[in-house]
Design a protein around this motif. Sequence first.
Motif, mmCIF file in Angstrom:
data_model
loop_
_atom_site.group_PDB
_atom_site.id
_atom_site.type_symbol
_atom_site.label_atom_id
_atom_site.label_comp_id
_atom_site.label_asym_id
_atom_site.label_seq_id
_atom_site.Cartn_x
_atom_site.Cartn_y
_atom_site.Cartn_z
ATOM 1 N N GLY A 1 0.793 -1.223 0.000
ATOM 2 C CA GLY A 1 0.000 0.000 0.000
ATOM 3 C C GLY A 1 0.824 1.271 0.000
ATOM 4 N N SER A 2 2.132 1.153 -0.295
ATOM 5 C CA SER A 2 3.001 2.333 -0.337
ATOM 6 C C SER A 2 2.709 3.225 -1.534
ATOM 7 N N VAL A 3 2.071 2.679 -2.548
ATOM 8 C CA VAL A 3 1.623 3.470 -3.699
ATOM 9 C C VAL A 3 0.124 3.234 -3.875
ATOM 10 N N GLY A 4 -0.556 4.251 -4.363
ATOM 11 C CA GLY A 4 -1.986 4.134 -4.593
ATOM 12 C C GLY A 4 -2.292 3.674 -6.000
ATOM 13 N N ARG A 5 -3.438 3.100 -6.168
ATOM 14 C CA ARG A 5 -3.856 2.573 -7.473
ATOM 15 C C ARG A 5 -3.864 3.649 -8.549
ATOM 16 N N ASP A 6 -4.214 4.883 -8.177
ATOM 17 C CA ASP A 6 -4.327 5.965 -9.152
ATOM 18 C C ASP A 6 -3.104 6.878 -9.182
ATOM 19 N N ASP A 7 -2.081 6.579 -8.396
ATOM 20 C CA ASP A 7 -0.883 7.422 -8.366
ATOM 21 C C ASP A 7 -0.127 7.349 -9.691
ATOM 22 N N GLU A 8 0.447 8.477 -10.078
ATOM 23 C CA GLU A 8 1.301 8.477 -11.265
ATOM 24 C C GLU A 8 2.674 7.931 -10.879
ATOM 25 N N ILE A 9 3.079 6.854 -11.527
ATOM 26 C CA ILE A 9 4.288 6.120 -11.177
ATOM 27 C C ILE A 9 5.187 6.005 -12.401
ATOM 28 N N LEU A 10 6.485 6.214 -12.187
ATOM 29 C CA LEU A 10 7.472 6.004 -13.247
ATOM 30 C C LEU A 10 8.397 4.872 -12.820
ATOM 31 N N LEU A 11 8.416 3.809 -13.605
ATOM 32 C CA LEU A 11 9.285 2.655 -13.385
ATOM 33 C C LEU A 11 10.423 2.702 -14.391
ATOM 34 N N ASN A 12 11.650 2.789 -13.882
ATOM 35 C CA ASN A 12 12.821 2.863 -14.762
ATOM 36 C C ASN A 12 13.342 1.461 -15.053
ATOM 37 N N ILE A 13 13.124 1.006 -16.278
ATOM 38 C CA ILE A 13 13.709 -0.256 -16.748
ATOM 39 C C ILE A 13 15.057 0.117 -17.347
ATOM 40 N N THR A 14 16.109 -0.127 -16.565
ATOM 41 C CA THR A 14 17.431 0.409 -16.889
ATOM 42 C C THR A 14 18.175 -0.369 -17.960
ATOM 43 N N GLY A 15 17.608 -1.456 -18.425
ATOM 44 C CA GLY A 15 18.249 -2.179 -19.516
ATOM 45 C C GLY A 15 17.357 -3.281 -20.047
ATOM 46 N N GLY A 16 17.417 -3.490 -21.344
ATOM 47 C CA GLY A 16 16.606 -4.553 -21.926
ATOM 48 C C GLY A 16 16.742 -4.599 -23.444
#
Length: 416
Positions: free
Chosen positions: A363-378
């Motif tokens: 529950g540290s982030v909310g369902r509607d929160d704007e989130i940026l996930l950094n995929i640092t390589g792929g």
Amino acid sequence: MGEYTLRCAGCGNVLSDGATSCPLDGGLPRADYLERRFNPGELPGIWSFIDWLPVDGWNPSTGSSSVTYRSSGLADELDLECLYISFSGYWPERGALMRTCSFKELEAAPTMQMLLDRGAEEILVVASAGNTARAFAEVCSITGQPVVLFVPVPSLDRLWTTVEPGRVLVVGVEGDYADAIKLAGVLSSRNGFRPEGGARNIARRDGMGTVLLDHVRRSGSLPAHYFQAIGSGTGGIAVWEASMRVIGDGRFGESLPRLHLAQNIPCAPVHAMWHGAGQEEMNFDAYGCPEGMHDDVLFNRNPPYAVPGGVRDAVISSRGRIYGVDNTRAASAQRLFERSEGIDILPAAAVAVAALADAVESGSVGRDDEILLNITGGGMKRLAEDYSRMRLKCDLRLGQQDSADGIASIEEMVSA
């Protein structure tokens, strides 16, 4: 172009250009740019953010940027409404064209351009666990600039280019990343050589900060949360600094994104320090580190944690959190991402995915929160469809005990 004053990130003292530390408190140098508005230009790749990069010119053959897109697959799996993914790697269908498949290209291109702008004639010296060395080898082979790479022997198989290798000299180090740093430091102290600088290199940090800038350009706002796997934590510092610049504009939000930084336990110095571990718990040799990690590029024995302007300041300022992710959870997260988003990712990036899943569960982030996930390589598998990889040969192997003779040999090789 990126006109700036160099200041200490701790006390604000004005520093001479090229300084790597503040003489008053040892704080990280930070670029205080003349341009206060976030105004991306029409140049390609990261050069579109040239007002907030410490460079005068730009090279059209380098500077591929991360690509930000709004997730549907992983977002559905985690029941998130506003999940954005920053992808640094090779995924042409998404517009991602980093041929080394790592966000370390964001560091290498502006670093080499800054040296070119300054007319630096020294040979750059880089210590790396693999991905950074690969990025510098690729960029330097394109630009024709010389570089000496110090890489632990177990990581040498990570070194390759997609272009004909240029003036790249590879030193295989008997030991881990910390040993590579020590030997690189010896060579860097000699005339004619220049250290890359690590976390103290403003070009490196501001290059990585473009991940946040690309998100703001894409979404029109700062995210509420930012997730990344870290070794030294320099990428987290970079996003923190870029966020402060965007807030200074006044049009994209007033709150810093909360930094959610993740390490691969038990080989996790930043995580241990954040949670107040004692010296006995910081004996990573007892765990056999970095062997057995989901990705050993995340292991750095001496991160810029407590230095003014470092990781601790960034996480505290942003009301953030540092996670510990074990191998089992990282492997599961890697499979989840690849299945839901349809692209392979490097193991380090999976540690960030696992941290995000943990934050959702807790529950540290909310369902509607704007989130940026950094995929640092792929995109390694995708790259193989379009490019051949040219392995870099190891020119010399060194241990700490043969550093004197070995460094002399490197000087001879470079001058030959």
